[in-house]
Design an enzyme around this catalytic site. Structure first.
Site, PDB file in Angstrom:
ATOM      1  N   ALA A  83       0.853  -1.176   0.000  1.00 50.87           N
ATOM      2  CA  ALA A  83       0.000   0.000   0.000  1.00 50.87           C
ATOM      3  C   ALA A  83       0.890   1.227   0.000  1.00 50.87           C
ATOM      4  O   ALA A  83       1.321   1.716   1.029  1.00 50.87           O
ATOM      5  CB  ALA A  83      -0.917  -0.017   1.215  1.00 50.87           C
ATOM      6  N   CYS A  84       1.175   1.711  -1.203  1.00 50.12           N
ATOM      7  CA  CYS A  84       2.171   2.765  -1.366  1.00 50.12           C
ATOM      8  C   CYS A  84       1.863   3.992  -0.523  1.00 50.12           C
ATOM      9  O   CYS A  84       2.734   4.557   0.109  1.00 50.12           O
ATOM     10  CB  CYS A  84       2.233   3.118  -2.843  1.00 50.12           C
ATOM     11  SG  CYS A  84       3.615   4.158  -3.252  1.00 50.12           S
ATOM     12  N   PHE A  85       0.579   4.419  -0.506  1.00 46.88           N
ATOM     13  CA  PHE A  85       0.253   5.630   0.215  1.00 46.88           C
ATOM     14  C   PHE A  85       0.205   5.418   1.725  1.00 46.88           C
ATOM     15  O   PHE A  85       0.121   6.373   2.466  1.00 46.88           O
ATOM     16  CB  PHE A  85      -1.083   6.216  -0.275  1.00 46.88           C
ATOM     17  CG  PHE A  85      -0.884   7.231  -1.363  1.00 46.88           C
ATOM     18  CD1 PHE A  85      -0.678   6.832  -2.665  1.00 46.88           C
ATOM     19  CD2 PHE A  85      -0.860   8.579  -1.074  1.00 46.88           C
ATOM     20  CE1 PHE A  85      -0.472   7.759  -3.676  1.00 46.88           C
ATOM     21  CE2 PHE A  85      -0.661   9.524  -2.081  1.00 46.88           C
ATOM     22  CZ  PHE A  85      -0.462   9.113  -3.375  1.00 46.88           C
TER      23      PHE A  85
END
Lengths: 230, 133
Positions: A136-138
């Site tokens: 989950a990059c963010f």
């Protein structure tokens, strides 16, 4: 020493292209050895989950995306998975200026931060190193993301190849965290934020115009162009 | 000031090379790992893959950037550092030791001698630093 801005650059805006079309255009900027600096501001239709070149996603994620009508595509850049659902995405490509990773981020962060400032948002470059690729990059801040009071607002990724670079990133306009959590199948706390939370009533066009104005303020007037696929 | 061991050879793309018997061991330099930031993923070739001098043999993904690793010589991959592939931080921690990436059986053993010496690489780094300021 501040990295020097490009003196010439081209701008295009493309709306509602698919994930594969958008990634093809970004890759074209990376591979076109004759091209100078290109900035593209773009949107996605249908929504898409872009996945970093080395990130692993399981079949469950792919199945949930298919059920929800979300396209899944690979980026040529690193990092994790990002949901593109109404976000303003930017890409910058050009000849490799020979800067370090962080200095190249700094070069491109300045126009992004200038654009956000025009909307009344005070953002800064956030630097928190991490040692694995979070899906989950963010949900994580890393490298040189842009944040507002510690909450990520622009997530970016970069690739450098054969004397050229591509950096692209996402500025979420509305809150995509619930759908992201559902698609990725986890409930990790996500400390990111989104533009409409900071600028009530902002829509895609206003956000895109602000980013374009930020690039123009920092890099001067662009040459306007439309990039062709193929 | 980055570490540039005397006994190694170097490339303009910031790889190092060491002769070990009839093989050439390759990694990225201390300068390169410092510029890249934390390495989080290594994409390395398979054993027996062909590599070509000046062409990419793999990729390094560091903190939010992906960069090619170029082969200093042409030849065949003899060994791949699976330990570093499983623990990419070794490239940052020990770029010339545990962070080695591949061992190549060169098609032209003398190609090693054409690579930059430590002194030449040091000069090259200084001239690159001079150009960007």
């Amino acid at each position: 020493m501040k990295p020097a801005n490009p003196t010439e650059w081209e701008l295009s805006t493309t709306r509602s292209l698919s994930g594969s079309e958008n990634m093809a255009l970004d890759s074209a900027g990376l591979e076109d050895n004759d091209a100078g600096y290109r900035v593209r501001i773009y949107s996605w239709s249908p929504p898409a989950l872009s996945v970093g070149i080395h990130a692993r996603i399981d079949q469950g994620v792919i199945d949930r995306c298919r059920t929800r009508g979300v396209e899944v595509i690979r980026r040529s850049t690193g990092g994790g998975a990002v949901l593109h659902d109404g976000d303003v995405t930017y890409s910058v490509s050009g000849p490799d200026p020979g800067l370090s990773t962080l200095d190249l981020y700094a070069l491109i962060s300045r126009p992004l931060i200038a654009g956000l400032r025009m909307l009344g948002v005070t953002a800064t470059v956030e630097r928190h190193p991490f040692t694995a690729i979070p899906l989950a990059c963010f949900a994580q801040q890393s490298g040189a993301d842009i944040g507002v009071r510690g909450r990520k607002i622009v997530g970016s990724a970069q690739v450098r190849r054969n004397g050229r670079f591509l950096q692209h990133g996402s500025l979420p306009v509305s809150d995509s965290r619930p759908l992201t959590r559902e698609l990725l199948g986890h409930s990790d706390e996500d400390k990111s934020t989104y533009l409409a939370r900071l600028v009530p009533g902002i829509a895609w066009d206003g956000a895109a115009e602000a980013l374009i104005a930020g690039f123009s303020a920092e890099w001067g007037s662009p040459k306007l162009s439309t990039f062709a696929l193929g | 000031m980055s570490n540039i061991p005397e006994e190694l050879r170097y490339t303009r793309e910031h790889e190092w090379a060491r002769r070990e018997g009839d093989k050439i061991v390759v990694g990225i330099t201390d300068f390169a790992q410092d510029q890249l930031g934390d390495v989080v993923y290594l994409s390395l070739p398979e054993v027996a893959a062909s590599v070509e001098a000046g062409k990419p043999l793999g990729e390094v993904e560091s903190t939010k950037s992906v960069s090619d690793v170029y082969s200093p010589v042409s030849g065949t991959v003899a060994e791949v550092n699976l330990t570093a592939r499983d623990d990419p931080a070794m490239v940052n921690q020990d770029p010339y030791g545990g962070g080695w990436m591949v061992s190549i059986k060169p098609s032209e053993p003398s190609a090693f001698d054409a690579l930059m010496t430590a002194a030449e690489y040091s000069e090259f780094l200084k001239s690159e630093a001079g150009e960007s300021h």
